[in-house]
Write an enzyme that holds these catalytic residues in place. Structure first.
Site, PDB file in Angstrom:
ATOM      1  N   CYS A   9     -30.271-119.734 -41.792  1.00  0.00           N
ATOM      2  CA  CYS A   9     -31.238-119.523 -42.873  1.00  0.00           C
ATOM      3  C   CYS A   9     -30.551-118.966 -44.124  1.00  0.00           C
ATOM      4  O   CYS A   9     -29.439-118.447 -44.057  1.00  0.00           O
ATOM      5  CB  CYS A   9     -32.338-118.576 -42.397  1.00  0.00           C
ATOM      6  SG  CYS A   9     -33.830-118.675 -43.409  1.00  0.00           S
ATOM      7  N   ASP A 128     -39.133-111.598 -35.893  1.00  0.00           N
ATOM      8  CA  ASP A 128     -38.127-110.956 -36.734  1.00  0.00           C
ATOM      9  C   ASP A 128     -38.367-109.446 -36.674  1.00  0.00           C
ATOM     10  O   ASP A 128     -39.389-108.987 -36.169  1.00  0.00           O
ATOM     11  CB  ASP A 128     -38.287-111.487 -38.173  1.00  0.00           C
ATOM     12  CG  ASP A 128     -37.083-111.217 -39.058  1.00  0.00           C
ATOM     13  OD1 ASP A 128     -36.121-110.573 -38.605  1.00  0.00           O
ATOM     14  OD2 ASP A 128     -37.110-111.668 -40.224  1.00  0.00           O
TER      15      ASP A 128
HETATM   16  O1  LIG Z   1     -33.397-114.052 -46.424  1.00  0.00           O
HETATM   17  C1  LIG Z   1     -34.189-113.435 -47.142  1.00  0.00           C
HETATM   18  O2  LIG Z   1     -33.802-112.825 -48.150  1.00  0.00           O
HETATM   19  C2  LIG Z   1     -35.635-113.411 -46.805  1.00  0.00           C
HETATM   20  C3  LIG Z   1     -36.517-112.868 -47.715  1.00  0.00           C
HETATM   21  C4  LIG Z   1     -37.852-112.823 -47.425  1.00  0.00           C
HETATM   22  C5  LIG Z   1     -38.334-113.323 -46.237  1.00  0.00           C
HETATM   23  C6  LIG Z   1     -37.460-113.863 -45.304  1.00  0.00           C
HETATM   24  C7  LIG Z   1     -36.119-113.914 -45.592  1.00  0.00           C
HETATM   25  N1  LIG Z   1     -35.230-114.417 -44.689  1.00  0.00           N
HETATM   26  C8  LIG Z   1     -35.599-114.808 -43.377  1.00  0.00           C
HETATM   27  C9  LIG Z   1     -34.412-115.203 -42.598  1.00  0.00           C
HETATM   28  O3  LIG Z   1     -33.354-115.399 -43.095  1.00  0.00           O
HETATM   29  C10 LIG Z   1     -34.522-115.375 -41.165  1.00  0.00           C
HETATM   30  O4  LIG Z   1     -35.611-116.170 -40.849  1.00  0.00           O
HETATM   31  C11 LIG Z   1     -34.561-114.085 -40.412  1.00  0.00           C
HETATM   32  O5  LIG Z   1     -35.321-113.119 -41.082  1.00  0.00           O
HETATM   33  C12 LIG Z   1     -33.226-113.578 -40.036  1.00  0.00           C
HETATM   34  O6  LIG Z   1     -32.578-112.844 -41.000  1.00  0.00           O
HETATM   35  P1  LIG Z   1     -31.310-111.942 -40.597  1.00  0.00           P
HETATM   36  O7  LIG Z   1     -31.804-110.709 -39.926  1.00  0.00           O
HETATM   37  O8  LIG Z   1     -30.607-111.652 -41.878  1.00  0.00           O
HETATM   38  O9  LIG Z   1     -30.442-112.764 -39.697  1.00  0.00           O
END
Ligand SMILES: O=C(O)c1ccccc1NCC(=O)[C@H](O)[C@H](O)COP(=O)(O)O
Length: 207
Positions: A9, A128
């Protein structure tokens, strides 16, 4: 043993999209949420989607976006699926003629099964971490023991995954898919090619 799918993502460049696809990712996520450091506009998104080989699913991520904004994005960019990462109701997620799934943020006390059950039209439920004031992409993991075994939709596990913990997460949770952003980055919005490849290899059991 079931194959676990991988979504990378927060892709913001053609280069990172190609790295993810060549590594074997099943899907990439494009963040259409302007406050995010990983946000893309439709021009960037079109270039990224155009660079992808076939059979890599493109997911558009929205946070409490208006119907008008989502429809305009869908008109401009070839998105295969929608990920709703805000406070959208089941009705808010329906009506786009695209498969969609809902992100739920997990903290102690939340009834994940009941909450997920409200989203019967969802192709999957993404779990999440809950971090106050931040809708997602926090890089924080949560207590996987809070995940019920018997969700009716396929489970996408997210939140603080990385090459170091993803095998343990899969062994414990047995998700349909895993979703990563911060755990494979050099900095917010820029992926680390080696970590992306390592992550996918570990999910696939290639190491
Ligand atoms: O990536 C972002 O900045 C973001 C902002 C607002 C809502 C969701 C967002 N990202 C979601 C994701 O990248 C993934 O679905 C998930 O949350 C995993 O993130 P991570 O903990 O960084 O691997």
């Amino acid at each position: 043993m079931a194959i676990v799918r991988t979504k990378i993502c927060g892709i913001t460049s053609v280069e990172d999209a190609v790295v993810a696809a060549e590594a074997g990712a099943d899907a990439i996520g494009l963040v259409f949420y302007r406050p995010s450091p990983r946000a893309v506009d439709v021009r960037q998104a079109r270039a990224i989607v155009a660079a992808l080989p076939p059979f890599v699913t493109t997911v558009g991520l929205f946070v409490n976006a208006s119907r008008c904004e989502i429809n305009e994005t869908l008109d401009a960019v070839r998105l295969d699926m929608l990920q709703f990462h805000g406070d959208e109701s089941p009705a808010d997620c329906d009506g786009y003629h695209k498969p969609w799934y809902k992100a739920l943020r997990v903290k102690p006390g939340i009834d994940v099964r009941a909450h997920a059950g409200e989203y019967q039209g969802a192709s999957a439920i993404l779990l999440d971490s809950y971090v106050a004031g931040v809708p997602g992409g926090t890089g924080e993991s949560f207590d996987w023991s809070l995940i019920p075994r018997d969700l009716s939709q396929p489970l996408v596990l997210a939140g603080g995954l990385n090459p170091e913990n993803v095998e343990r997460a899969i062994a414990q949770v047995k998700p349909y898919a895993v979703d990563v952003s911060g755990g494979v980055e050099v900095r917010k919005g820029v992926k680390d090619a080696d970590r992306v490849r390592d992550f996918v290899r570990r999910v696939r059991g290639w190491v």
